[in-house]
Design a protein around this motif. Sequence first.
Motif, PDB file in Angstrom:
ATOM      1  N   ASP A 359      94.802  46.543  -7.666  1.00 39.33           N
ATOM      2  CA  ASP A 359      94.976  46.361  -6.226  1.00 39.33           C
ATOM      3  C   ASP A 359      94.711  44.901  -5.885  1.00 39.33           C
ATOM      4  N   PRO A 360      95.736  44.029  -5.938  1.00 34.33           N
ATOM      5  CA  PRO A 360      95.506  42.602  -5.690  1.00 34.33           C
ATOM      6  C   PRO A 360      94.911  42.311  -4.327  1.00 34.33           C
ATOM      7  N   ALA A 361      95.159  43.207  -3.340  1.00 36.41           N
ATOM      8  CA  ALA A 361      94.648  42.934  -1.998  1.00 36.41           C
ATOM      9  C   ALA A 361      93.179  43.292  -1.854  1.00 36.41           C
ATOM     10  N   TYR A 362      92.621  44.074  -2.766  1.00 34.49           N
ATOM     11  CA  TYR A 362      91.227  44.492  -2.646  1.00 34.49           C
ATOM     12  C   TYR A 362      90.598  44.472  -4.041  1.00 34.49           C
ATOM     13  N   ILE A 363      89.993  43.317  -4.382  1.00 33.70           N
ATOM     14  CA  ILE A 363      89.355  43.149  -5.681  1.00 33.70           C
ATOM     15  C   ILE A 363      87.853  43.201  -5.473  1.00 33.70           C
ATOM     16  N   ASP A 470      74.677  36.862   1.659  1.00 28.03           N
ATOM     17  CA  ASP A 470      76.089  36.666   1.352  1.00 28.03           C
ATOM     18  C   ASP A 470      76.685  38.028   1.058  1.00 28.03           C
ATOM     19  N   ALA A 471      77.906  38.249   1.566  1.00 30.42           N
ATOM     20  CA  ALA A 471      78.546  39.531   1.363  1.00 30.42           C
ATOM     21  C   ALA A 471      80.036  39.401   1.581  1.00 30.42           C
ATOM     22  N   SER A 472      80.789  40.261   0.915  1.00 27.84           N
ATOM     23  CA  SER A 472      82.226  40.347   1.114  1.00 27.84           C
ATOM     24  C   SER A 472      82.632  41.824   1.015  1.00 27.84           C
ATOM     25  N   PRO A 473      83.104  42.408   2.062  1.00 29.01           N
ATOM     26  CA  PRO A 473      83.390  41.843   3.390  1.00 29.01           C
ATOM     27  C   PRO A 473      82.127  41.345   4.086  1.00 29.01           C
ATOM     28  N   GLY A 474      82.335  40.416   5.033  1.00 28.35           N
ATOM     29  CA  GLY A 474      81.206  39.769   5.677  1.00 28.35           C
ATOM     30  C   GLY A 474      80.610  40.538   6.820  1.00 28.35           C
TER      31      GLY A 474
END
Length: 853
Positions: A359-363, A470-474
Amino acid sequence: MASQRGNKMEGVRLMLLAAIMFSTCLDQAQSALISRTVGVIGKGTRIYCNVSEPAPASQVTLTLWFKNNSKKPMYSYDARSRTPREWSDSNYFGDRATYEASEDPPYLRITDVKETDEGMYECRVDFRRLPSRRHTSRLNVIVPPGAPKVLRNDSTYASNGIAGPYNEGTNITITCQVKGGKPPPQVKWWREGELQDAELEKSIGGEYRNILKIGPLTRDHLNAQYVCQVRNHELVPALSTTVSLLVNVPPLEVKILDPPSHVVAGKAHRVKCRSSGGRPHARITWWLDGQPFKTFRTVNETNGTLSTLSFTPTKEDHNKVLQCKAESPILQHTPIEDSLKLDVHSAPKVVSIDIETPDPAYIKEGDNVTLWCRVKAYPKVQEITWYHKGIQVQHNLEEGVKVGKQKLMMIGIEKQQGGMYSCRGTNAVGDGQSEPYILEVKYAPVCNFNSSEKVGIARNDQVVVQCRVDASPGTVTFKWYLRTKTKLINIPTEWYTVQDRTSSLNYNVTGIYTYGDILCYATNDLGEQANPCSYTLVPAGKPEPPTNCTASNHTADAFYVACVPGYDGGLEQEFVVLAFDDKNERLIRNETVRGAPAFTLEDLPPESDYLVKVYAQNVKGKSVEQVLHGFTLPSAQPGTAVPATHIFPITPILGVLIGVVAALVLVAVVVVVVMKLRGDTRTIKGRPEGGAKGPHSPLHPAKDGDDGPDVILCRTDSTYEDVDGIPQKLKHANIYETVPYDTKDKNSKNSESADKDEVAYAELTFSNGKSKSKKSKKAGANGAVRCSEESTIYATIDHSRTAAHQKQQGMQQQQQQQKQLQQAQQKQKDLESMCQVETDSIPLMDAALESNV
């Protein structure tokens, strides 16, 4: 009748024929008797008087010359007197004629022949006893023709020797023209020694012409030389003129010089093309794939035309044809050309970075990711390198990183592997860098600082604690907890605020919310952070005082102070240093620093003592002061070089090492001095009891011729109290120094040392600072302590050290001196106390004072 009449007519005819024949024979006989002479205008000639029978010259009395049957002579030579006399008619020769009577045959010499001199000349010779004789000669005067001139096709003169230019393929005529000449001249055309035309045409006005027809013109006629030659007599040199033909011809050859095997895209190149064989110079043009270049440089050379093209090829120019064309600017013809097929090399161009993952959009962390570097290059790329945040990615299977020829594989990717990626392709031309590719890796929140911090707070005080993650999603949420020794307490949400990925907690130590560990948890779509951000609450108070404070690196106007910081009391602290004048306790410096307690006190008066106080302070107050002593060295005398001193911090460990070294040096000095004084026990015992004396005399009195040194008492005035580095309490010591003998014995051992001005012995007498009339204590069993100003210490100076070694040790002693001088006052007190009691040891000279002596 008819026959008779016919016979008569035949007879008359025969008679006439006989008469003609007789006349002809008579003329021939007469002409055979006439000699002929040729003369050229402007030159000399001879007319001979050749009588048929020779006669002695002595018999000749008179010779007369006549012209054209004239009755009056024009020239005479009279030999009837002893001195012959000559006469010449000015209307004919004047002084141009001279008779050479002694020659055989005699002749009349004529100089500067003129055209009017031509004619029949007769000489008559009279003898004494013989009849006169006559001789006739004819003088023909040759008139040379004028200089030949060449007329071009348009009837204009080729004054510069060039005819033309004419176009190739045309027919032309060139005319050689000459005026005058007697007899008429011959006019001929020659080319390379081959006769082209000898036909003469005479025109009106004494002009002679020869017209040469040439054509059609070819390349062989270019610069061909034609010679027009004119001559009318063998005595006259032939005259000639040369004309060269100019023929317009197209260029014969064009060639690209040193064609490059390949060109590089984006790099400027120069290509040269030369054309030859054309007249006039060819016009050169450059073309690329049928499109002309507008800018290039052309130079006309002797043998052709040289053109230089400067151009910068692009990748799209690969396999295109570069043409150099040459053509005549005058003639109509097909241009000739030379061509070059361009082999364009270019640095790699990275087209894109492609990603391969489920899933390139959600790594997210733990996924497998493959990056592909799409490159276009000619020649092919030799190497592809990958970069993550500007640092080259290395092949490491243990960390799940595999670098292939064109791809980058990351197995079980982690959050720190996210960020900017780029790839670089390399071939023989250069490098090509891709545009940055941002790889975003999703991960649960983590602290973006040290996960455990200590926070000082007083009871009933409020403190603001910030939790940054720090986080992703932010998009994150926060929870705060208080962890005590017995339980975990949830902190109300109204106590903290959230902005982006930062939460600020306003905490007050009151009630159940007491001291302990505050924990901060953040949560996003991937879950809650595994390790919370931790803050330990401790009671806030005054800071602890700094420790291990030392003063070092003393100079004439500065010294350095450094300490080890203590506990800050849970709050931010700063350090203060106060420097007081040791004499009047006046404040000299007040400095405050944050961070490490290190100070350089500068711009201080020289040769002064200072009391230094150092303490720490925060908002709760200040710590206990640390007190130490510092000083500045005496300033250098005018004209004396001051060695450079570098201020650098002395750490506590370095201070301990310096103290250990100083202690070892003092022990060694004690051993040497004790052994020396024990050897001199007899001398000490031989003194009277109460032996208070003046300054001590040397151990070995000097004698004339001795090799030992003289002992000289140093004066005790103020000059000898300004000894560098000696504490004030030690400056009342009496110092003795020695100088070598000026021995006259050059063979003695001291003769060499005398030249070096070395010191053999030194004496130092300590005074306890009391009245000089006070008597010293009695000597003990093993020695005596001389507490009066006569107390003397002997030290042997080591002369084995070289100047270089002394210089090196001097630097070390300077560092040791800084530590030792701090202890000098305490040692002085110890020495004064020793003077009140009996002891078996001898007071020692301080190491710092010894180095100055």
